[in-house]
Design a protein around this motif. Structure first.
Motif, PDB file in Angstrom:
ATOM      1  N   PHE A   2       0.832  -1.205   0.000  1.00 54.07           N
ATOM      2  CA  PHE A   2       0.000   0.000   0.000  1.00 54.07           C
ATOM      3  C   PHE A   2       0.867   1.256   0.000  1.00 54.07           C
ATOM      4  N   HIS A  45       0.059   4.348  -2.331  1.00 51.55           N
ATOM      5  CA  HIS A  45      -0.492   5.517  -1.638  1.00 51.55           C
ATOM      6  C   HIS A  45       0.131   6.803  -2.182  1.00 51.55           C
ATOM      7  N   ASP A  92      -6.745   5.362  -0.251  1.00 49.71           N
ATOM      8  CA  ASP A  92      -7.138   4.136   0.451  1.00 49.71           C
ATOM      9  C   ASP A  92      -7.407   3.037  -0.569  1.00 49.71           C
ATOM     10  N   LEU A  93      -7.524   1.816  -0.064  1.00 52.19           N
ATOM     11  CA  LEU A  93      -7.847   0.652  -0.889  1.00 52.19           C
ATOM     12  C   LEU A  93      -9.069  -0.037  -0.309  1.00 52.19           C
ATOM     13  N   PHE A 103     -10.760  -3.844   0.019  1.00 46.98           N
ATOM     14  CA  PHE A 103     -10.428  -5.256  -0.092  1.00 46.98           C
ATOM     15  C   PHE A 103     -11.679  -6.115  -0.026  1.00 46.98           C
ATOM     16  N   ASP A 104     -11.640  -7.272  -0.698  1.00 49.44           N
ATOM     17  CA  ASP A 104     -12.668  -8.296  -0.552  1.00 49.44           C
ATOM     18  C   ASP A 104     -12.224  -9.156   0.629  1.00 49.44           C
ATOM     19  N   GLN A 110      -8.350  -9.943  -1.941  1.00 51.38           N
ATOM     20  CA  GLN A 110      -7.866  -9.177  -3.087  1.00 51.38           C
ATOM     21  C   GLN A 110      -8.360  -7.735  -3.026  1.00 51.38           C
ATOM     22  N   ILE A 111      -7.576  -6.840  -3.653  1.00 50.58           N
ATOM     23  CA  ILE A 111      -7.987  -5.447  -3.767  1.00 50.58           C
ATOM     24  C   ILE A 111      -9.103  -5.370  -4.802  1.00 50.58           C
ATOM     25  N   THR A 112     -10.200  -4.697  -4.459  1.00 49.65           N
ATOM     26  CA  THR A 112     -11.315  -4.562  -5.394  1.00 49.65           C
ATOM     27  C   THR A 112     -11.449  -3.145  -5.940  1.00 49.65           C
ATOM     28  N   ILE A 132      -9.686   1.270  -5.636  1.00 54.01           N
ATOM     29  CA  ILE A 132      -8.866   2.301  -5.009  1.00 54.01           C
ATOM     30  C   ILE A 132      -9.778   3.475  -4.682  1.00 54.01           C
ATOM     31  N   TRP A 143     -11.012  -1.838  -9.319  1.00 51.89           N
ATOM     32  CA  TRP A 143      -9.694  -2.288  -9.762  1.00 51.89           C
ATOM     33  C   TRP A 143      -9.694  -2.615 -11.255  1.00 51.89           C
TER      34      TRP A 143
END
Length: 76
Positions: free
Chosen positions: A3, A7, A25-26, A28-29, A34-36, A38, A59
Motif C-alpha cells: 500500500f 499511496h 485508500d484501498l 479489499f474483498d 484481493q484489492i477490489t 482504489i 480495480w
C-alpha cells in the motif's frame, strides 16, 4: 505491491484526461483478500473542508500502474 507504494500516486482518468487526485485508500474483498478498488478523496470544498464524496474506482478500471501515477478508465 505494498500500500505504501501505491499511496499518494496521482490518478489520471484516460476518459477525459482529468487529474482525479491521489490514492488515499484501498478496498479489499474480505473473503479472498484481493484489492477490489482504489479510493481517491473528493475534490473541492472550502480549504479542504466540506469536500465531495470520495471516488471509489474499481480495480478493473485501472489501465496502468506507473511509477508515479495510476491511469484509469472511469466514467463518472
Amino acid at each position: 505491491m505494498r500500500f505504501s507504494e501505491l499511496h499518494c500516486r496521482e490518478v489520471i482518468n484516460l476518459c477525459d484526461g482529468a487529474r482525479m487526485g491521489e490514492v488515499s485508500d484501498l478496498v479489499f474483498d474480505p473473503v479472498c483478500g484481493q484489492i477490489t478498488a482504489i479510493v481517491v478523496p473528493g475534490q473541492g470544498g472550502l480549504m479542504g473542508l466540506f469536500s465531495k464524496e470520495d471516488c471509489v474506482i474499481p480495480w478493473s478500471c485501472i489501465e496502468t500502474l506507473g511509477e508515479d501515477f495510476v491511469l484509469v478508465r472511469f466514467k463518472r
